[in-house]
Design a protein around this motif. Sequence first.
Motif, PDB file in Angstrom:
ATOM      1  N   LEU A 110      -2.007   5.093 -10.790  1.00 50.51           N
ATOM      2  CA  LEU A 110      -0.806   5.983 -10.176  1.00 50.51           C
ATOM      3  C   LEU A 110      -0.798   6.158  -8.669  1.00 50.51           C
ATOM      4  O   LEU A 110       0.372   6.323  -8.217  1.00 50.51           O
ATOM      5  CB  LEU A 110      -1.116   7.334 -11.085  1.00 50.51           C
ATOM      6  N   SER A 111      -1.671   5.938  -8.184  1.00 48.17           N
ATOM      7  CA  SER A 111      -1.653   6.065  -6.653  1.00 48.17           C
ATOM      8  C   SER A 111      -1.062   4.821  -5.939  1.00 48.17           C
ATOM      9  O   SER A 111      -0.693   4.548  -4.901  1.00 48.17           O
ATOM     10  CB  SER A 111      -3.062   6.334  -5.886  1.00 48.17           C
ATOM     11  N   GLU A 112      -1.186   3.632  -6.793  1.00 52.70           N
ATOM     12  CA  GLU A 112      -0.617   2.322  -6.364  1.00 52.70           C
ATOM     13  C   GLU A 112       0.990   2.240  -6.524  1.00 52.70           C
ATOM     14  O   GLU A 112       1.619   1.298  -5.735  1.00 52.70           O
ATOM     15  CB  GLU A 112      -1.702   1.194  -6.852  1.00 52.70           C
ATOM     16  N   PHE A 113       1.160   2.534  -7.791  1.00 50.14           N
ATOM     17  CA  PHE A 113       2.603   2.270  -8.169  1.00 50.14           C
ATOM     18  C   PHE A 113       3.457   3.540  -8.777  1.00 50.14           C
ATOM     19  O   PHE A 113       2.691   4.452  -9.302  1.00 50.14           O
ATOM     20  CB  PHE A 113       2.845   1.204  -9.498  1.00 50.14           C
ATOM     21  N   SER A 114       4.781   3.743  -8.668  1.00 57.60           N
ATOM     22  CA  SER A 114       5.272   4.737  -9.308  1.00 57.60           C
ATOM     23  C   SER A 114       5.859   4.500 -10.817  1.00 57.60           C
ATOM     24  O   SER A 114       6.612   3.396 -11.052  1.00 57.60           O
ATOM     25  CB  SER A 114       6.685   4.861  -8.557  1.00 57.60           C
ATOM     26  N   PHE A 115       5.061   4.775 -11.670  1.00 57.26           N
ATOM     27  CA  PHE A 115       5.467   4.558 -12.904  1.00 57.26           C
ATOM     28  C   PHE A 115       6.228   5.421 -13.794  1.00 57.26           C
ATOM     29  O   PHE A 115       6.538   6.547 -13.280  1.00 57.26           O
ATOM     30  CB  PHE A 115       4.128   4.542 -13.922  1.00 57.26           C
ATOM     31  N   VAL A 116       7.146   4.975 -14.772  1.00 52.83           N
ATOM     32  CA  VAL A 116       7.810   5.585 -15.730  1.00 52.83           C
ATOM     33  C   VAL A 116       7.170   5.654 -16.968  1.00 52.83           C
ATOM     34  O   VAL A 116       6.640   4.680 -17.463  1.00 52.83           O
ATOM     35  CB  VAL A 116       9.362   5.084 -15.889  1.00 52.83           C
ATOM     36  N   ILE A 117       7.212   6.659 -17.845  1.00 55.23           N
ATOM     37  CA  ILE A 117       6.369   6.781 -19.215  1.00 55.23           C
ATOM     38  C   ILE A 117       7.221   6.317 -20.214  1.00 55.23           C
ATOM     39  O   ILE A 117       8.445   6.866 -20.457  1.00 55.23           O
ATOM     40  CB  ILE A 117       6.151   8.072 -19.480  1.00 55.23           C
ATOM     41  N   LEU A 118       6.859   5.480 -20.967  1.00 57.50           N
ATOM     42  CA  LEU A 118       7.641   5.011 -22.129  1.00 57.50           C
ATOM     43  C   LEU A 118       7.224   6.175 -23.274  1.00 57.50           C
ATOM     44  O   LEU A 118       6.038   6.334 -23.654  1.00 57.50           O
ATOM     45  CB  LEU A 118       7.497   3.631 -22.434  1.00 57.50           C
TER      46      LEU A 118
END
Length: 187
Positions: free
Chosen positions: A115-123
């Motif tokens: 999470l510190s490396e990429f901006s994620f969206v939750i499915l």
Amino acid sequence: MRRFAIIGHRAVTDPGFSLNDMPGSAGRMDVLCRCVNASFFLSHDLRRDVECYLILKDGIETTILFKGETVRSLNPDERSAGALIKKALAKTCGSEFVESSPGVFIRRGGLDRLLSEFSFVILDESGADIRGMDILPENLLLSDHQNFTEAEEELIAPLPRVSVGPLVLHADHTITVYQNEVDRRGV
């Protein structure tokens, strides 16, 4: 680059699991293998613009990365992906990714680091429907056959949530439906 990250809550980090019993001795590694396949496979081809991160939680939290542009020896069956995971787990690693076989990498660390490396969206089935979105997110996080834990929910609370439909689907099916939506849009 499209990224899928899947949390394997019971997935073992010990390479001694049996490829003949991935649902049992490997802690539902079969679910993660199906997610790897759903992330990459087309008929007679692979998606080269995809990365798939498996976060294994049973033992020392470990992340395995499959890169579509360089992965080799991945065939469209669970045992193939399982064998590559098993080989990765046998590799000595630290906090940085090391390659265990072409296109497959392993490191110690899990969700908080990713999470510190990429901006994620939750499915998540309660999220906004992707069919109503103008732009589809590229980095997607989902859980295996279990819900996110309370600790994971705290980490991901501020992240947006999207859905592929109103019903709860298996993790690999969710990836397949998402990939199909991307394909339909020609993205």
